[in-house]
Scaffold this active site. Structure first.
Site, PDB file in Angstrom:
ATOM      1  N   LYS A 126       0.870  -1.187   0.000  1.00 32.74           N
ATOM      2  CA  LYS A 126       0.000   0.000   0.000  1.00 32.74           C
ATOM      3  C   LYS A 126       0.892   1.218   0.000  1.00 32.74           C
ATOM      4  O   LYS A 126       2.023   1.157   0.492  1.00 32.74           O
ATOM      5  CB  LYS A 126      -0.881   0.025   1.259  1.00 32.74           C
ATOM      6  CG  LYS A 126      -2.098   0.905   1.128  1.00 32.74           C
ATOM      7  CD  LYS A 126      -3.268   0.117   0.566  1.00 32.74           C
ATOM      8  CE  LYS A 126      -4.440   0.993   0.217  1.00 32.74           C
ATOM      9  NZ  LYS A 126      -5.609   0.167  -0.161  1.00 32.74           N
ATOM     10  N   ASP A 166      -7.073   4.185  -4.468  1.00 38.35           N
ATOM     11  CA  ASP A 166      -7.734   4.054  -3.153  1.00 38.35           C
ATOM     12  C   ASP A 166      -8.334   5.448  -2.914  1.00 38.35           C
ATOM     13  O   ASP A 166      -8.565   6.189  -3.885  1.00 38.35           O
ATOM     14  CB  ASP A 166      -6.724   3.645  -2.066  1.00 38.35           C
ATOM     15  CG  ASP A 166      -7.399   3.199  -0.772  1.00 38.35           C
ATOM     16  OD1 ASP A 166      -7.870   2.062  -0.702  1.00 38.35           O
ATOM     17  OD2 ASP A 166      -7.473   4.008   0.190  1.00 38.35           O
TER      18      ASP A 166
HETATM   19  P1  NDP Z   1     -12.974   7.721  -2.920  1.00 41.57           P
HETATM   20  O1  NDP Z   1     -11.876   8.694  -2.760  1.00 41.57           O
HETATM   21  O2  NDP Z   1     -13.527   7.477  -4.279  1.00 41.57           O
HETATM   22  O3  NDP Z   1     -14.186   8.084  -1.963  1.00 41.57           O
HETATM   23  C1  NDP Z   1     -14.004   8.177  -0.600  1.00 41.57           C
HETATM   24  C2  NDP Z   1     -15.316   8.579   0.057  1.00 41.57           C
HETATM   25  O4  NDP Z   1     -15.211   8.417   1.454  1.00 41.57           O
HETATM   26  C3  NDP Z   1     -15.659  10.039  -0.188  1.00 41.57           C
HETATM   27  O5  NDP Z   1     -17.058  10.190  -0.184  1.00 41.57           O
HETATM   28  C4  NDP Z   1     -15.031  10.704   1.019  1.00 41.57           C
HETATM   29  O6  NDP Z   1     -15.614  11.960   1.371  1.00 41.57           O
HETATM   30  C5  NDP Z   1     -15.283   9.683   2.108  1.00 41.57           C
HETATM   31  N1  NDP Z   1     -14.222   9.797   3.118  1.00 41.57           N
HETATM   32  C6  NDP Z   1     -12.905   9.578   2.943  1.00 41.57           C
HETATM   33  N2  NDP Z   1     -12.234   9.809   4.066  1.00 41.57           N
HETATM   34  C7  NDP Z   1     -13.145  10.179   4.980  1.00 41.57           C
HETATM   35  C8  NDP Z   1     -13.058  10.543   6.331  1.00 41.57           C
HETATM   36  N3  NDP Z   1     -11.890  10.555   6.974  1.00 41.57           N
HETATM   37  N4  NDP Z   1     -14.212  10.835   6.975  1.00 41.57           N
HETATM   38  C9  NDP Z   1     -15.403  10.829   6.319  1.00 41.57           C
HETATM   39  N5  NDP Z   1     -15.543  10.495   5.020  1.00 41.57           N
HETATM   40  C10 NDP Z   1     -14.426  10.172   4.367  1.00 41.57           C
HETATM   41  O7  NDP Z   1     -12.408   6.349  -2.307  1.00 41.57           O
HETATM   42  P2  NDP Z   1     -12.926   4.858  -2.507  1.00 41.57           P
HETATM   43  O8  NDP Z   1     -14.385   4.821  -2.728  1.00 41.57           O
HETATM   44  O9  NDP Z   1     -12.032   4.223  -3.506  1.00 41.57           O
HETATM   45  O10 NDP Z   1     -12.559   4.207  -1.101  1.00 41.57           O
HETATM   46  C11 NDP Z   1     -13.481   4.108  -0.028  1.00 41.57           C
HETATM   47  C12 NDP Z   1     -13.044   3.037   0.927  1.00 41.57           C
HETATM   48  O11 NDP Z   1     -13.001   1.781   0.237  1.00 41.57           O
HETATM   49  C13 NDP Z   1     -11.647   3.201   1.538  1.00 41.57           C
HETATM   50  O12 NDP Z   1     -11.654   2.673   2.839  1.00 41.57           O
HETATM   51  C14 NDP Z   1     -10.772   2.329   0.640  1.00 41.57           C
HETATM   52  O13 NDP Z   1      -9.605   1.909   1.315  1.00 41.57           O
HETATM   53  C15 NDP Z   1     -11.722   1.168   0.393  1.00 41.57           C
HETATM   54  N6  NDP Z   1     -11.452   0.331  -0.762  1.00 41.57           N
HETATM   55  C16 NDP Z   1     -11.337   0.869  -2.019  1.00 41.57           C
HETATM   56  C17 NDP Z   1     -11.115   0.042  -3.104  1.00 41.57           C
HETATM   57  C18 NDP Z   1     -11.064   0.558  -4.491  1.00 41.57           C
HETATM   58  O14 NDP Z   1     -10.948  -0.260  -5.411  1.00 41.57           O
HETATM   59  N7  NDP Z   1     -11.172   1.858  -4.730  1.00 41.57           N
HETATM   60  C19 NDP Z   1     -10.937  -1.404  -2.936  1.00 41.57           C
HETATM   61  C20 NDP Z   1     -11.139  -1.876  -1.581  1.00 41.57           C
HETATM   62  C21 NDP Z   1     -11.374  -1.021  -0.561  1.00 41.57           C
HETATM   63  P3  NDP Z   1     -14.826  13.319   1.094  1.00 41.57           P
HETATM   64  O15 NDP Z   1     -14.904  13.509  -0.395  1.00 41.57           O
HETATM   65  O16 NDP Z   1     -15.522  14.351   1.879  1.00 41.57           O
HETATM   66  O17 NDP Z   1     -13.408  13.107   1.557  1.00 41.57           O
HETATM   67  O1  2IT Z   2      -7.922  -1.646  -0.679  1.00 47.28           O
HETATM   68  C1  2IT Z   2      -7.880  -2.152  -1.814  1.00 47.28           C
HETATM   69  O2  2IT Z   2      -8.008  -3.366  -1.988  1.00 47.28           O
HETATM   70  C2  2IT Z   2      -7.694  -1.253  -2.955  1.00 47.28           C
HETATM   71  N1  2IT Z   2      -7.654  -0.042  -2.759  1.00 47.28           N
HETATM   72  C3  2IT Z   2      -7.533  -1.818  -4.333  1.00 47.28           C
HETATM   73  C4  2IT Z   2      -6.121  -2.270  -4.557  1.00 47.28           C
HETATM   74  C5  2IT Z   2      -5.793  -2.719  -5.958  1.00 47.28           C
HETATM   75  O3  2IT Z   2      -4.607  -3.028  -6.161  1.00 47.28           O
HETATM   76  O4  2IT Z   2      -6.659  -2.781  -6.824  1.00 47.28           O
END
Ligand code: NDP
Ligand code: 2IT
Length: 445
Positions: A126, A166
């Site tokens: 990561k 992420d």
């Molecule tokens: P994005 O950046 O696309 O969206 C993040 C969302 O979460 C936004 O709405 C953001 O709001 C909110 N957010 C982030 N940080 C905070 C915080 N500290 N407090 C409140 N709201 C918060 O990210 P993703 O959708 O990609 O990721 C969301 C979650 O999913 C994370 O935990 C990530 O690790 C996990 N994840 C993502 C994967 C992927 O493929 N993208 C795969 C597996 C897990 P704001 O805009 O106000 O910051």
């Molecule tokens: O938390 C996760 O699994 C991710 N943000 C996706 C990682 C990836 O390599 O696609």
């Protein structure tokens, strides 16, 4: 927890002071696997737990860049190469002001077991930066990404370490990072996943985390002879994972009634339909606006500064960030009749919240199982890049669906206790054993 487990965690805490999220992630895994390790001397003799909590490599670097006023800005960049036991390091990059070493180590640690569960050959890593993309121009984001990659490029490669997105890193950022890597190396390779469709990306990768999480919850519901149709769902976040969770829930007949961002949440009791979801995608991915604007547009409630867990629901999908579901939230969810939790985010529930879910015996899917569809589809993107082929949407979606079913089966196999399925134990033990056995096979590495 056993005395041995407590002592072990005490040593981890002492050796990694202040890294509270990392301690939390380690504690959960050790709690699940210690009884098995204690019963099998080969893991003890090889000191697998001591080795698995120590990253193979931690890289930290300076990222200087010019903002639009011509002023110098300096951020901190990281890449944690946690484990290469079963494949090249693999995991996303997070750009968020809260990013620090402890948060990235927790994410890299979780990633090791998650990637192992996907059935694909990927190690765990990561990275990211305390850079905040919010309020920055496209040019600023590009200059930052170019500077970040100028240093990162020397550490990664398609058979070494393959980053992805992420929080704060989506298609735009992956594009700028890929462009700079290509320039530096003079190579067009699959060094990042989540690429654009016209230049090496995979169909379904943007959708994969959300879709996969819904597929996983569907499998859990089947164990109780339940289905998704007609279920009322609360979803937090409004980024990549939240958007495609809502999309798949809608397709399968469930109704999502909330979304959030760091300012608060919207509650739309009529449900987020396809047209409203399109509005959210445009708002978040193009205009980069705030979720409150949804409430203004569709005349529903916006609750500032709060999370959606007080809204009664059948299913909850925390899809924003770590520790966004605390004990009091978990109690509200259980009281409101929630049947199942699918963690789209990484470690969104605090240990106290997890205990509430487990005591209530509701279906609780930890992130490393429920959100593994994203990285699994990254693995499928890597396979397509190696073959220099692109698979159809249907083929990738079917493989994703099958992988989520396999992960569910692994959780049941390792987590079944009488009639009850402990998905935390199942995911941790299944993910851990594959990595541990690979480490033993490969000698003292
Ligand atoms: P994005 O950046 O696309 O969206 C993040 C969302 O979460 C936004 O709405 C953001 O709001 C909110 N957010 C982030 N940080 C905070 C915080 N500290 N407090 C409140 N709201 C918060 O990210 P993703 O959708 O990609 O990721 C969301 C979650 O999913 C994370 O935990 C990530 O690790 C996990 N994840 C993502 C994967 C992927 O493929 N993208 C795969 C597996 C897990 P704001 O805009 O106000 O910051
Ligand atoms: O938390 C996760 O699994 C991710 N943000 C996706 C990682 C990836 O390599 O696609």
């Amino acid at each position: 927890m056993s005395k041995k487990a407590e002592e072990f965690i005490g040593r981890v805490v002492e050796k990694n002071p202040g890294e509270v999220e990392f301690h939390q992630a380690v504690r959960e895994v050790v709690h699940s696997v210690m009884p098995y390790v204690e019963a099998h001397p080969r893991y003890q003799k090889a000191k697998i737990l001591d080795r698995v909590v120590e990253p193979e490599r931690v890289i930290q670097f300076r990222v200087p860049w010019f903002d639009d006023r011509g002023e110098v800005q300096v951020n901190r960049g990281y890449r944690i190469e946690m484990s290469s036991a079963i494949g090249p390091y693999k995991g996303g990059l997070r750009f968020h002001p809260s990013v620090n070493l402890g948060i990235l180590k927790f994410l890299a640690f979780e990633q090791v077991f998650k990637n192992s569960l996907t059935t694909l050959p990927m190690g765990g890593g990561k990275g990211g930066s305390d850079f905040d993309p919010k309020g920055k121009s496209d040019n600023e984001v590009m200059r930052f990404c170019q500077s970040f990659m100028t240093e990162l490029a020397r550490h990664i490669g398609p058979d070494t370490d393959v980053p992805a997105g992420d929080i704060g890193v989506g298609g735009r950022e992956v594009g700028y990072l890929f462009g700079q890597y290509k320039r530096l190396r003079n190579e067009f390779t699959g060094v990042l996943t989540g690429k654009g469709l016209g230049w090496g990306g995979s169909l379904i990768r943007p959708e994969a985390t959300g879709y996969g999480c819904v597929y996983f919850v569907e499998e859990m519901l089947k164990t109780r002879s339940e289905g998704l149709a007609g279920k009322v769902c609360t979803v937090s976040g409004s980024g990549n994972v939240a958007q495609y969770t809502v999309e798949k829930l809608l397709e399968l007949g469930a109704k999502s009634v909330t979304l959030s961002d760091s300012d608060g949440f919207i509650h739309d009791p009529d449900g987020i339909d396809a047209q409203k979801l399109q509005f959210v995608m445009e708002l978040k991915n193009v205009k980069r606006g705030r979720i409150k604007e949804y409430a203004d547009e569709y005349k529903c409630k916006f609750i500032p500064g709060e999370r959606p867990w007080g809204i009664a629901c059948d299913l909850a999908f925390p899809s924003a960030t770590q520790n966004e579901v605390e004990e009091a939230d978990a109690k509200k969810l259980v009281k409101g009749g929630c049947l199942a939790i699918g963690e789209g985010a990484n470690m969104p529930s605090s240990p106290e919240a997890i205990r509430v879910f487990q005591l209530a015996k509701i279906l609780y899917a930890p992130g490393k199982a429920a959100n593994a569809g994203g990285v699994a589809t990254s693995g499928l993107e890597m396979s397509q890049n190696s073959q220099r082929l692109s698979w159809s949407r249907k083929e990738v979606d079917e493989r994703l669906h099958q992988i989520m079913i396999s992960i569910h089966e692994a959780c049941v196999r390792y987590g079944k206790d009488g009639k009850h399925i402990d998905y935390v134990k199942g995911a941790n033990l299944a993910g851990f054993l594959k990595v541990a056995d690979a480490m033993i096979d490969q000698g003292l590495v």
